[in-house]
Write an enzyme that holds these catalytic residues in place. Structure first.
Site, PDB file in Angstrom:
ATOM      1  N   HIS A 219       0.815  -1.215   0.000  1.00  0.00           N
ATOM      2  CA  HIS A 219       0.000   0.000   0.000  1.00  0.00           C
ATOM      3  C   HIS A 219       0.851   1.267   0.000  1.00  0.00           C
ATOM      4  O   HIS A 219       0.382   2.334  -0.376  1.00  0.00           O
ATOM      5  CB  HIS A 219      -0.984  -0.005   1.182  1.00  0.00           C
ATOM      6  CG  HIS A 219      -0.403   0.362   2.501  1.00  0.00           C
ATOM      7  ND1 HIS A 219      -0.004  -0.566   3.424  1.00  0.00           N
ATOM      8  CD2 HIS A 219      -0.158   1.564   3.083  1.00  0.00           C
ATOM      9  CE1 HIS A 219       0.439   0.038   4.507  1.00  0.00           C
ATOM     10  NE2 HIS A 219       0.373   1.337   4.319  1.00  0.00           N
TER      11      HIS A 219
ATOM     12  N   ASP B 223       0.245  -7.611   1.842  1.00  0.00           N
ATOM     13  CA  ASP B 223       0.624  -6.200   1.866  1.00  0.00           C
ATOM     14  C   ASP B 223       2.128  -5.995   2.041  1.00  0.00           C
ATOM     15  O   ASP B 223       2.567  -5.135   2.812  1.00  0.00           O
ATOM     16  CB  ASP B 223      -0.134  -5.449   2.952  1.00  0.00           C
ATOM     17  CG  ASP B 223      -0.031  -3.932   2.756  1.00  0.00           C
ATOM     18  OD1 ASP B 223      -0.116  -3.484   1.602  1.00  0.00           O
ATOM     19  OD2 ASP B 223       0.176  -3.206   3.746  1.00  0.00           O
TER      20      ASP B 223
ATOM     21  N   SER C  15       4.297   3.068   8.048  1.00  0.00           N
ATOM     22  CA  SER C  15       4.035   1.906   7.199  1.00  0.00           C
ATOM     23  C   SER C  15       5.308   1.417   6.535  1.00  0.00           C
ATOM     24  O   SER C  15       6.048   2.184   5.928  1.00  0.00           O
ATOM     25  CB  SER C  15       3.036   2.261   6.097  1.00  0.00           C
ATOM     26  OG  SER C  15       1.731   2.136   6.536  1.00  0.00           O
TER      27      SER C  15
END
Length: 507
Positions: free
Chosen positions: A209, A244, A356
């Site tokens: 992502h 992910d 992230s």
């Protein structure tokens, strides 16, 4: 993951549609239809090739940072409610490290003068840090705090009081050089995230992502900044939307500091953790906490999720607001119609938009996870940016290792497939235990071959407890296609153990 400085004026849809995982509502879910079992995961690239992982990369991980970075951060529907809502006070010292000495005249890197007393102090601190991280006092200490470089640059590990150097300082000194900041742009859209160095020549693992802006772009422009302020362009080697994770390769990189892997299966609740990344675009940020829970699985709405891993595999699709979501950091949400189920480590180390793809390290400064999601008290419909409330999630290092190795070797990773439609046992009538309820078995598929039937309740898979459908799907996907794993299920009150050879998930 979040965007530090939004460059897009396009509002994102609310994530309020994002399914959550209540303990009781009945919802069908499935492992997609069975296909011919594939071979196990590919072997790591040979040491002689650029894909080969250096010694530090291969260390101690048997097989295997969405919080936030870029344009999508945080996480999703957890399998069960978080065990604690209170945020444990975090050590938020922004300890950072550098690699090699900078020239005195280098732009933006003024060389600081060091008095003899300061040099001695640094040497003392270096020795202490070396002892804390378990390295040799002499050589390791010198590498953690080089005497030749003490500048005002943000790339420096700041030690102002050598009498109070602690373990978090030691972790920062060891981990920060292995964590990078990733800037992603495509047209008018952009965001920032974090990544972890796998090899000296520039392979970096991060979140899908982050590098796709949550599935919005396929070929973004990537700029990577190392902890010592060097800039690199980068290209995507491969993405794995199912878990992910993604691997990128820095252009013309050399001499980087690879992270050292730990075995995440050896963790205990209460073990020390440190999250390292670039929350809100602030690089080289370190926060500390503990392992809050293990054997946790969460379901995350993801626009990047593959078509073959969506509705049928997501028992909680369409279930109202959830405290677990991706967040862009500016209150905008990406509307997602699909979701993924992943196994995670829960930590109270502060994780915020921009973390992230960054590292979750243990007390020895070794990688135990890649930060991927957080919980928010604001709810999915909240217009305010999400931030840390002490409930964060990281993908375990054993899974990261397995998937990143496959991506470097083959450009993609494989995932197991059970060949059964599953739901939450707690939502079924007359079922008195937690587990994954077998709703339907695909004829000739892996579950069928293992003897599973409609009405069975799976309580354990590959040694991990299964409390609902998301747990089972997450653990099946964590393994490579063709893997064989033990499975325990209950039929008519009798516990049965078997082995299942997984098929291959089609993405």
């Amino acid at each position: 993951m979040s965007e530090n400085v939004p460059t897009s004026n396009d509002p994102h849809g609310s994530a309020g549609d994002e399914p959550q995982r209540p303990p009781v509502p009945a919802q069908p879910a499935a492992d997609a239809a069975a296909t011919t079992p594939a071979e196990g995961s590919a072997a790591p690239a040979p040491a002689s090739t650029p894909a080969a992982a250096p010694q530090g990369y291969a260390a101690s991980a048997p097989s295997a940072q969405q919080p936030y970075g870029g344009a999508h951060p945080y996480g999703a529907n957890a399998t069960t409610a978080p065990q604690h809502a209170a945020t444990t006070p975090h050590h938020t010292a922004t300890a950072t490290a550098h690699g090699a000495a900078t020239d005195q005249g280098s732009q933006g890197q003024p060389s600081g003068r060091i008095g003899a007393g300061k040099v001695v102090g640094i040497m003392v601190a270096a020795a202490l840090v070396a002892a804390l991280v378990g390295g040799a006092a002499g050589a390791a200490g010198a590498s953690l705090f080089p005497q030749s470089v003490v500048t005002t640059s943000p790339s420096t590990v700041i030690v102002n009081n050598t009498d109070s150097v602690n373990q978090t300082t030691a972790i920062a000194a060891k981990v920060v050089p292995s964590v990078v900041t990733i800037s992603v742009s495509s047209g008018s859209s952009g965001g920032t995230g974090s990544g972890v160095v796998l090899t000296a020549d520039g392979y970096v693992v991060t979140n899908t992502h982050v590098v796709t802006l949550d599935g919005q772009v396929a070929d973004p422009e990537l700029t990577v900044t190392t902890s010592d302020g060097k800039l690199y362009s980068a290209e995507i080697v491969g993405t794995d939307p199912t878990y992910d994770l993604a691997v990128i390769k820095l252009t013309d990189a050399s001499g980087l500091t690879p992270i050292e892997f730990a075995d995440s299966t050896k963790l205990n609740v209460g073990d020390q953790t440190a999250a390292v990344g670039a929350p809100l675009g602030l690089p080289n940020t370190v926060t500390a906490g503990i392992v809050s829970a293990l054997n946790r699985s969460i379901q995350i709405a993801s626009s990047a999720a593959p078509e073959g891993d969506s509705q049928e595999d997501s028992p909680q699709q369409g279930q109202g607001d959830s405290p677990f979501r991706f967040d862009f950091g500016q209150g905008q949400q990406q509307s997602a119609t699909r979701s993924i189920s992943i196994a995670v480590i829960q930590t109270d180390a502060a994780i915020n938009p921009g973390n992230s793809g960054g590292a979750l390290a243990n007390g020895d400064g070794k990688l135990i996870g890649i930060n991927v999601a957080i919980a928010s008290t604001g709810g999915a419909s909240s217009a305010s940016p999400a931030g840390s409330i002490g409930v964060g999630f990281s993908i375990p290092s054993v899974i990261v290792k397995r998937i990143s190795d496959e991506i470097i070797e083959n450009g993609k990773a494989t995932h197991g497939l059970l060949g059964a439609i599953v739901g939450d046992a707690a939502a079924q009538p007359n079922v008195t235990m937690l587990g994954a309820y077998i709703i339907e078995v695909t004829s000739g598929g892996p579950a069928d071959a293992a003897g599973l039937k409609k009405g069975d309740v799976v309580t354990s898979f590959n040694g991990f407890p299964v409390t609902d459908a998301t747990d089972l799907i997450a653990q099946v996907r964590a393994l490579a296609a063709g893997s064989t794993a033990p499975i325990v299920y209950v039929r008519d009150g009798k516990t049965i153990s078997a082995e299942v050879t997984l098929g291959s998930l089609t993405q």
